[in-house]
Design an enzyme around this catalytic site. Structure first.
Site, PDB file in Angstrom:
ATOM      1  N   HIS A   1      76.712  29.251  91.197  1.00 19.43           N
ATOM      2  CA  HIS A   1      76.118  28.260  90.294  1.00 19.43           C
ATOM      3  C   HIS A   1      76.036  28.722  88.845  1.00 19.43           C
ATOM      4  CE1 HIS A   1      74.891  26.563  94.133  1.00 19.43           C
ATOM      5  NE2 HIS A   1      74.533  25.450  93.520  1.00 19.43           N
TER       6      HIS A   1
ATOM      7  N   GLU B   1      82.733  15.107  95.266  1.00 21.87           N
ATOM      8  CA  GLU B   1      83.280  15.345  93.918  1.00 21.87           C
ATOM      9  C   GLU B   1      84.727  14.861  93.799  1.00 21.87           C
ATOM     10  OE1 GLU B   1      81.245  17.417  95.442  1.00 21.87           O
ATOM     11  OE2 GLU B   1      79.585  17.492  94.014  1.00 21.87           O
TER      12      GLU B   1
END
Ligand SMILES: Cc1ncc(C[n+]2csc(CCOP(=O)(O)OP(=O)(O)O)c2C)c(N)n1
Ligand SMILES: [Mg+2]
Lengths: 347, 328
Positions: free
Chosen positions: B129, B60
């Protein structure tokens, strides 16, 4: 170090006497004088924040940046004065930036760690160790995507190789290089220390180029106190990068003579003897002696260069001192392009 | 106008902009060959090829940082984060680099890039999440942060993001991907940032929200109307930075009461900023303290019953409305 140094300066021929080398010497001397001036001005309280000077490492900036072309792009960390100056940034405006003045290269909004001069190909000046390696990798992709021949040079320290973004940047550069989409020269400025932590104490594998090779990027080590050696490698690998679009890494083995930053006075992590020993391999002295021996550079010539450099540094200080501080309205500009900060709401 | 899903609206915005401008490209994890975890990018690799639809490794920081470099050199990269939870790994690249390089360079570069991806509670995705990030990014000058609540806004705001000059954090609600709505066909249909809108008119109380909670607020407003005869005006903020509170102020001038609804944790959240601003600007008009409806102050649990307790739903909004109306 000697046995792992792949390129040595023993192959100098008459080309060594080209006027270009005198120019490189002149630039190296100027960087030294400029940095000495910044240290003085820091002590006088004219320069604030952090100040990381380049003394001892001059051959790394000049040896490589003298080999690139107009249009190439350079990224660096916070020890960035020499890179900006060598690319042609106006020393007066660089000094003014350090003074926090409106005439600075970054309008006084960046300071020592964030010099920026896009016109001369200098794309910063970053203060987060290793954070700019990914930017350089993306910039290299962009230059190929736009079908140019331009390349990127990205400088970073030995200490930067321990942070995550280094590894992510190397892996992505290695991958994109396989498609010829990543023309970037990574330059490790291996000065032996990350602040006070020596390589032996910060890197499990002390052979830094080997760590880069692990990402399928060619890498080689060079004795970077010898600007001939640096330039020799740079000429060859820059040509290769331009042709192939693949990244390459030069591990430039060097040494910093000053403290990590202006506040690093005690330097408990190294001995005076160690610093003294390295001063015998001062890159300016090495080049000067060689030009003396081989090309008949005279003491007078050198003295003139020294005086001239001192004068230019003094001029830069004078310019910086006399420049105005930024207009208070500058506080709010350059935050974003299209919408400034929230306007005051009327009730 | 045609009816489209939120998901298709996002894909269309990207493809239309890629057709229009070759400087636009997209990168992300499993967006190409795999066609996207949420199938947002389905078909794009085939159409545009691997130079413009770049499958990246799981990196990322690498994605966000390379996008900054591309943007500084004139490209318009879109970075798809598989979910915004993973973008925390790239926080340094986004917050220290993308958001600041224009400023510390004294305005020498544009940074036209979009970081987009789904966020918010799903169904039993648990602690790592299920988070939302508008509060996190909304804190930082140099970024734009947008939270579209409808397919039309998703398309129009994504186009604005891609055509802009600054880094945009484009926060999609995973729970809305299947939602359908009318979307204008015009290739140049865009929705500007910093213009909130009245999503439902009403005269009794003002509900301010954005993203998925806007939809929950609208359902609550219908219930209030049907069951209690209370007409709530619902404001859709659309973007968190820049933040346009003028329609909220105008509404409060009419209703004298406000409830702010956000999905995540209460402390230091977007709702706190909005409630404080309404209080500062509209103090004399208020008949009750501004109320906040937020998620509970805990990491998201896995068990479905606990998860439902952790996130705000219509009953909490209805209760807050009744409270500011002194109906309890
Ligand atoms: C992410 C991050 N952590 C810590 C620091 C503080 N810091 C600034 S320079 C430095 C040492 C870096 O050493 P190196 O990369 O070898 O570069 P050098 O200073 O030797 O040129 C540290 C730890 C920082 N700026 N960024
Ligand atoms: Mg170092």
């Amino acid at each position: 170090m000697a046995e792992t140094t792949r390129t040595s300066a023993t192959t100098i021929d008459s080309a060594a006497c080209a006027p270009e080398w005198t120019e490189i010497l002149r630039q190296m001397i100027f960087i030294r004088r400029f940095e000495e001036a910044t240290e003085r001005e820091f002590r006088r309280g004219k320069i604030g924040g952090y100040l990381h000077v380049y003394s001892g490492q001059e051959a790394v900036a000049t040896g490589i940046l003298s080999a690139i072309q107009k249009g190439d792009i350079v990224f660096s960390g916070y020890r960035d004065h020499a890179h900006a100056l060598t690319l042609g940034a106006d020393p007066c405006r660089v000094m003014a930036e350090l003074f926090g003045k409106a005439t600075g290269v970054s309008k006084g909004k960046g300071g020592s760690m964030h010099l920026f001069d896009a016109e001369h190909g200098f794309y910063g000046g970053y203060g987060i160790v290793g954070g700019h390696l990914t930017l350089a990798t993306g910039a290299a992709y962009a230059l190929r995507y736009q079908q140019t021949e331009r390349i990127v040079v990205c400088y970073f320290g030995d200490g930067a190789m321990n942070i995550g973004s280094f590894h992510e940047a190397m892996n992505i550069a290695g991958l994109w290089g396989k498609q010829g989409m990543c023309p970037v020269l990574f330059v490790i400025e291996n000065n032996g220390y990350a602040m006070g932590t020596s390589i032996e104490r910060h890197s499990a594998l002390t052979d830094l180029s080997a760590r880069v090779r692990a990402y399928s990027i060619q890498a080689e080590k060079v004795d970077a106190q010898d600007v001939f050696a640096v330039r020799g490698v740079a000429d060859r690998v820059i040509r290769q990068i331009r042709e192939t679009g693949k990244p390459y890494c030069i591990e430039a083995v060097t040494y910093r003579f000053s403290g990590h930053g202006a506040a690093d006075i005690l330097q408990p992590y190294r001995t005076k003897d160690e610093v003294e020993e390295h001063r015998h391999r001062d890159p300016i002295m090495i080049l000067r002696n060689r030009l003396r021996e081989i090309c008949g550079l005279s003491d007078d010539d050198v003295k003139k260069m020294e005086d001239d450099a001192g004068e230019r540094a003094a001029q830069a200080v004078k310019f910086a001192e006399e420049s105005p501080v930024p207009d208070p309205r500058e506080l709010f500009t350059d935050v974003v392009a299209e919408h400034g900060p929230q306007p005051e709401t009327e009730s | 106008m045609a009816e489209k899903t939120y998901r298709d609206a996002i894909r269309e915005a990207m493809m239309e902009e890629m057709d229009r401008d070759t400087n636009v490209l997209i990168m992300g994890e499993d967006i190409g060959v795999y066609e996207g975890t949420f199938r947002i990018t389905a078909g794009m690799l085939k159409k545009y090829g691997p130079r413009r639809v770049i499958d990246t490794p799981i990196a990322e920081a690498g994605m966000a940082g390379t996008a900054v470099g591309m943007a500084m050199l004139g490209l318009r990269p879109i970075v798809e984060m598989m979910t915004m939870n993973f973008a925390i790994v790239a926080a340094d690249q986004i917050l220290n680099h993308a958001a600041k390089v224009r400023y510390f360079s004294g305005g020498q570069v544009d940074v036209p890039m979009v970081i987009r991806g789904p966020q918010g509670a799903g169904v039993q995705l648990s602690a790592q999440h299920s988070q939302t990030f508008e509060t996190f990014y909304g804190h930082f000058p140099g970024l734009a942060v947008v939270t579209p609540a409808t397919p039309a806004d998703a398309k129009g705001m994504l186009k604005t993001a891609i055509r802009g000059k600054d880094p945009v954090i484009f926060l999609e609600s995973a729970a809305l991907y299947g939602m359908k709505g009318e979307v204008p066909d015009d290739l140049d249909f865009t929705v500007p940032f910093g213009q909130s809108r009245v999503a439902r008119e009403g005269s009794d109380v003002t509900i301010v929200s954005y993203g998925r909670m806007l939809q929950v607020s609208l359902i609550a407003a219908e219930k209030l109307s049907n069951d209690e005869g209370i007409e709530a005006e619902v404001i859709d903020l659309r973007s968190i930075r820049p933040l346009d509170l003028q329609p909220s102020y105008a509404s409060v001038a009419k209703t004298h009461r406000a409830v702010v609804v956000q999905e995540q944790w209460k402390p230091f959240g977007a709702a706190a900023e909005i409630a404080a601003s309404i209080t500062e600007e509209m103090f004399d008009d208020l008949d009750a303290p501004v109320a906040r409806v937020t998620g509970e102050d805990v990491p998201m649990p896995y068990a479905r019953n606990l998860e439902l307790l952790a996130t705000p739903h219509e009953p909490q909004i209805i209760a807050a409305v009744k409270k500011v109306m002194y109906h309890d």
